[in-house]
Write a protein that holds these residues in place. Structure first.
Motif, short mmCIF file in Angstrom:
data_model
loop_
_atom_site.label_atom_id
_atom_site.label_comp_id
_atom_site.label_asym_id
_atom_site.label_seq_id
_atom_site.Cartn_x
_atom_site.Cartn_y
_atom_site.Cartn_z
N PRO A 1 0.82 -1.22 0.00
CA PRO A 1 0.00 0.00 0.00
C PRO A 1 0.85 1.26 0.00
N PHE A 2 0.25 2.35 -0.43
CA PHE A 2 0.95 3.62 -0.55
C PHE A 2 1.45 4.11 0.81
N SER A 3 0.78 3.75 1.88
CA SER A 3 1.19 4.18 3.22
C SER A 3 2.53 3.59 3.63
N GLU A 4 2.98 2.52 2.97
CA GLU A 4 4.25 1.87 3.30
C GLU A 4 5.32 2.15 2.25
N ARG A 5 5.15 3.22 1.50
CA ARG A 5 6.10 3.53 0.42
C ARG A 5 7.51 3.73 0.97
N TYR A 6 8.46 3.25 0.21
CA TYR A 6 9.90 3.35 0.49
C TYR A 6 10.31 2.63 1.77
N LYS A 7 9.48 1.68 2.20
CA LYS A 7 9.85 0.80 3.31
C LYS A 7 10.06 -0.59 2.72
N LEU A 8 11.31 -1.04 2.71
CA LEU A 8 11.63 -2.30 2.07
C LEU A 8 10.96 -3.48 2.78
N GLN A 9 10.45 -4.41 2.00
CA GLN A 9 9.89 -5.65 2.52
C GLN A 9 11.00 -6.69 2.64
N ARG A 10 10.64 -7.88 3.06
CA ARG A 10 11.62 -8.95 3.22
C ARG A 10 12.28 -9.26 1.89
N PHE A 11 13.55 -9.62 1.95
CA PHE A 11 14.32 -9.96 0.76
C PHE A 11 14.36 -11.47 0.55
N GLY A 12 13.32 -12.15 0.90
CA GLY A 12 13.29 -13.59 0.72
C GLY A 12 14.28 -14.29 1.63
N ARG A 13 14.80 -15.42 1.15
CA ARG A 13 15.74 -16.22 1.96
C ARG A 13 17.19 -16.04 1.52
N GLY A 14 17.46 -14.99 0.77
CA GLY A 14 18.84 -14.72 0.38
C GLY A 14 19.33 -15.55 -0.78
N GLY A 15 18.42 -16.02 -1.62
CA GLY A 15 18.84 -16.84 -2.76
C GLY A 15 19.73 -16.10 -3.73
N PHE A 16 19.53 -14.79 -3.89
CA PHE A 16 20.35 -14.04 -4.83
C PHE A 16 21.80 -13.95 -4.35
N VAL A 17 21.99 -13.90 -3.02
CA VAL A 17 23.35 -13.86 -2.48
C VAL A 17 24.05 -15.19 -2.76
#
Length: 351
Positions: A223-239
């Motif tokens: 939602p717009f009320s949570e703009r620019y607040k990062l959510q979880r980055f999953g389990r780190g698979g990209f790392v």
């Protein structure tokens, strides 16, 4: 002393004087026939129509022949290139890689369509492009927002048009992208591939730039009320993928995408019926119909941060959960900190 004979400036003694001027000279014989104050000789100057310069062709504005020829030659080259491109499309004389990426189509068509949106509509400002390596693989990790995934496309244009080497960014996309008709084919042609570790590792090891947005639908559909607040980055698979390939991780922060479709509601029942992760409700959509789907012309900033190297870790590091957690948290914190810094520097959402 005898009077001196005055010879007019236009007198040509080799062929004799003719016309009215000659008759006048024969009548006067010298200076005695001049009126008081009249110069000794008056030269009549005629301007021929062929020599008259039009007002629009002043010396300052008249185009040089070389410039006209160069412009004509430029158009000829563009037309010839376009016809050759169409011929290759019709005859099938073009190449795609194993993922379906069509470099020629992306350069000639897709980038030409996206570029005016990035430059004129969103007025994307790019910072830190020097942090992307000139060669070899690298994983670009970015925040995700905007209700529709336009931020990934704008990041792709930003890398291609601003990097000194004109590098292409291969985005990892959700499976929903490859389930939609038309979108599926265009995504493949533009170099996007399924967000899975195997494909990402193969691209990185082949020296490609790979872009990933770990927030996924949680970020783009918040939602717009949570703009620019990062959510979880999953389990780190990209790392783990970057560690296996030994390529650096480049954090990327995008400001401006959050406000293009301010999401004030989510029609969850309709989303389940349509098979979507969410169905956005904004101040303009669905109330204004198709017009409500036009994004707001916000001012964007895309900043690439300093790369985080991974080639110094041993091969077994990709299986270390603590290391993956620490690196994931480091990347996330760097992106979030840069977002806050860019928001403080921003004068307005639209300027």
């Amino acid at each position: 002393m005898a009077d001196a004979k005055v010879i007019p400036f236009d007198d040509d003694r080799s062929r004799g004087a003719t016309g009215k001027g000659a008759a006048r000279r024969r009548g006067t014989g010298g200076s005695a026939g001049r009126r008081k104050g009249e110069p000794a000789a008056v030269r009549e100057v005629k301007t021929f129509p062929a020599q008259q310069r039009q007002p629009s062709e002043s010396p300052e504005t008249a185009p040089e022949p070389e410039a006209v020829e160069e412009k004509r030659g430029g158009w000829d080259r563009k037309i010839a290139g376009g016809l050759a491109f169409l011929r290759r499309r019709i005859t099938g004389d073009y190449d795609v890689d194993e993922f379906g990426y069509d470099k020629e189509l992306t350069d000639q068509v897709l980038m030409s369509l996206l570029r005016p949106i990035a430059e004129k509509y969103f007025r994307v400002e790019v910072k830190g492009i020097e942090n992307i390596p000139s060669e070899g693989g690298a994983l670009i990790v970015s925040n995700h927002s905007g209700t529709l995934p336009l931020d990934g496309l704008m990041m792709q244009v930003a890398v291609h048009d601003n990097h000194p080497e004109g590098r292409h960014l291969r985005l990892l996309a959700a499976d929903l992208v490859f389930m939609l008709p038309v979108v599926n084919e265009l995504a493949r042609k533009a170099g996007h591939t399924l967000a899975c570790a195997e494909d990402a590792q193969r691209l990185l090891e082949s020296g490609e730039l790979v872009g990933v947005m770990p927030e996924g639908f949680k970020g783009i559909g918040k939602p717009f009320s949570e703009r620019y607040k990062l959510q979880r980055f999953g389990r780190g698979g990209f790392v783990s993928t970057a560690l296996r390939a030994g390529t650096p991780i480049v954090p990327c922060s995008i400001v401006g995408a959050e406000e293009i479709y301010p999401m004030i509601g989510n029609a969850k029942t309709l989303a389940r019926v349509l098979g979507f992760p969410y169905f956005p409700i904004t101040p303009t959509f669905p109330w204004l119909g198709p017009l409500g789907a036009v994004p707001l012309p916000t001012k964007w900033t895309i900043q690439f941060g300093e790369p985080i190297p991974t080639d110094g870790y041993p091969p077994e590091a990709a299986e270390d959960p603590m290391l993956m957690f620490n690196l994931t948290d480091q990347v996330r914190e760097q992106i979030q900190h840069t977002l806050y810094k860019l928001l403080v520097q921003r004068r307005s959402v639209f300027f």
